[in-house]
Design a protein around this motif. Sequence first.
Motif, PDB file in Angstrom:
ATOM      1  N   GLY A  25       5.820   4.231  12.370  1.00 16.99           N
ATOM      2  CA  GLY A  25       7.016   3.146  12.067  1.00 16.99           C
ATOM      3  C   GLY A  25       7.497   3.328  10.605  1.00 16.99           C
ATOM      4  N   SER A  26       7.621   2.627  10.006  1.00 15.68           N
ATOM      5  CA  SER A  26       8.596   2.941   8.617  1.00 15.68           C
ATOM      6  C   SER A  26       7.592   3.708   7.696  1.00 15.68           C
ATOM      7  CB  SER A  26       8.931   1.386   8.011  1.00 15.68           C
ATOM      8  OG  SER A  26       9.460   0.597   8.819  1.00 15.68           O
ATOM      9  N   ILE A  27       7.230   5.077   8.026  1.00 18.29           N
ATOM     10  CA  ILE A  27       6.526   5.797   7.184  1.00 18.29           C
ATOM     11  C   ILE A  27       7.518   6.204   5.986  1.00 18.29           C
ATOM     12  CG2 ILE A  27       5.185   6.705   9.386  1.00 18.29           C
ATOM     13  CD1 ILE A  27       7.068   9.101   9.307  1.00 18.29           C
ATOM     14  N   PHE A  28       8.504   6.363   5.915  1.00 19.47           N
ATOM     15  CA  PHE A  28       9.343   6.581   4.706  1.00 19.47           C
ATOM     16  C   PHE A  28       9.131   5.859   3.651  1.00 19.47           C
ATOM     17  CE2 PHE A  28      12.055   2.930   4.660  1.00 19.47           C
ATOM     18  CZ  PHE A  28      12.039   2.266   6.077  1.00 19.47           C
ATOM     19  N   SER A  29       8.440   4.433   3.901  1.00 20.06           N
ATOM     20  CA  SER A  29       8.269   3.532   2.629  1.00 20.06           C
ATOM     21  C   SER A  29       6.962   3.844   2.123  1.00 20.06           C
ATOM     22  CB  SER A  29       8.028   2.124   3.230  1.00 20.06           C
ATOM     23  OG  SER A  29       7.096   1.818   4.185  1.00 20.06           O
ATOM     24  N   ILE A  30       6.075   4.730   2.848  1.00 19.56           N
ATOM     25  CA  ILE A  30       4.653   5.187   2.203  1.00 19.56           C
ATOM     26  C   ILE A  30       4.870   5.938   0.952  1.00 19.56           C
ATOM     27  CG2 ILE A  30       2.510   6.062   2.769  1.00 19.56           C
ATOM     28  CD1 ILE A  30       3.111   5.121   5.864  1.00 19.56           C
ATOM     29  N   ILE A  31       3.992   5.742  -0.123  1.00 12.67           N
ATOM     30  CA  ILE A  31       3.813   6.308  -1.261  1.00 12.67           C
ATOM     31  C   ILE A  31       2.624   6.935  -1.436  1.00 12.67           C
ATOM     32  CG2 ILE A  31       5.675   5.256  -2.602  1.00 12.67           C
ATOM     33  CD1 ILE A  31       3.604   3.737  -3.844  1.00 12.67           C
ATOM     34  N   ALA A  32       1.695   6.635  -0.628  1.00 19.03           N
ATOM     35  CA  ALA A  32       0.032   7.105  -0.791  1.00 19.03           C
ATOM     36  C   ALA A  32      -0.546   6.573   0.440  1.00 19.03           C
ATOM     37  CB  ALA A  32      -0.336   6.632  -1.985  1.00 19.03           C
ATOM     38  N   MET A  33      -1.605   7.347   0.715  1.00 20.67           N
ATOM     39  CA  MET A  33      -2.604   6.732   1.870  1.00 20.67           C
ATOM     40  C   MET A  33      -3.950   7.130   1.299  1.00 20.67           C
ATOM     41  SD  MET A  33      -0.568   7.970   5.274  1.00 20.67           S
ATOM     42  CE  MET A  33      -1.826   7.363   6.355  1.00 20.67           C
ATOM     43  N   GLY A  34      -4.749   6.404   1.940  1.00 23.46           N
ATOM     44  CA  GLY A  34      -6.121   6.670   1.450  1.00 23.46           C
ATOM     45  C   GLY A  34      -7.278   5.993   2.274  1.00 23.46           C
ATOM     46  N   TRP A  35      -8.373   6.202   2.157  1.00 26.33           N
ATOM     47  CA  TRP A  35      -9.590   5.364   2.920  1.00 26.33           C
ATOM     48  C   TRP A  35     -10.479   4.947   1.871  1.00 26.33           C
ATOM     49  CZ3 TRP A  35     -10.015   6.248   8.042  1.00 26.33           C
ATOM     50  CH2 TRP A  35      -9.520   7.136   8.578  1.00 26.33           C
ATOM     51  N   PHE A  36     -10.618   3.489   2.650  1.00 25.64           N
ATOM     52  CA  PHE A  36     -11.580   2.748   1.834  1.00 25.64           C
ATOM     53  C   PHE A  36     -12.915   2.528   2.891  1.00 25.64           C
ATOM     54  CE2 PHE A  36      -9.687   0.438  -1.905  1.00 25.64           C
ATOM     55  CZ  PHE A  36      -8.368   1.239  -1.912  1.00 25.64           C
TER      56      PHE A  36
END
Length: 114
Positions: A25-36
């Motif tokens: 999708g709109s991956i350009f907007s992502i600044i970080a990813m993680g796991w909880f």
Amino acid sequence: VQLQASGGGLVQAGGSLRLSCAASGSIFSIIAMGWFRQAPGNQRELVARITNDGRTNYGNSVKDRFTISRDNAQNTVYLEMNRLKPEDTAVYFCKADAVGVNYWGKGTQVTVSS
């Protein structure tokens, strides 16, 4: 942004698992990813997070055992989990941070038997 997590399962204590989370999708907007993760009766807690420029941070209980990494070409984040303990048993959720909004994937169950 849609997040597709995979890789959970059942493992014996001391074993390893790798979780994957693919973003679309709109991956350009992502600044970080993680796991909880969230165990029954507990609050959701940070496991690991990685920013677009590769900075990482980890929950205290997983430092030195878990490693988060990302493949920008595949828009995928990985969580390598080693020396697993029964207390790591939880539902693991992938999260993507964008400016002003966060996205969550469906959880994947990780069960560590003693």
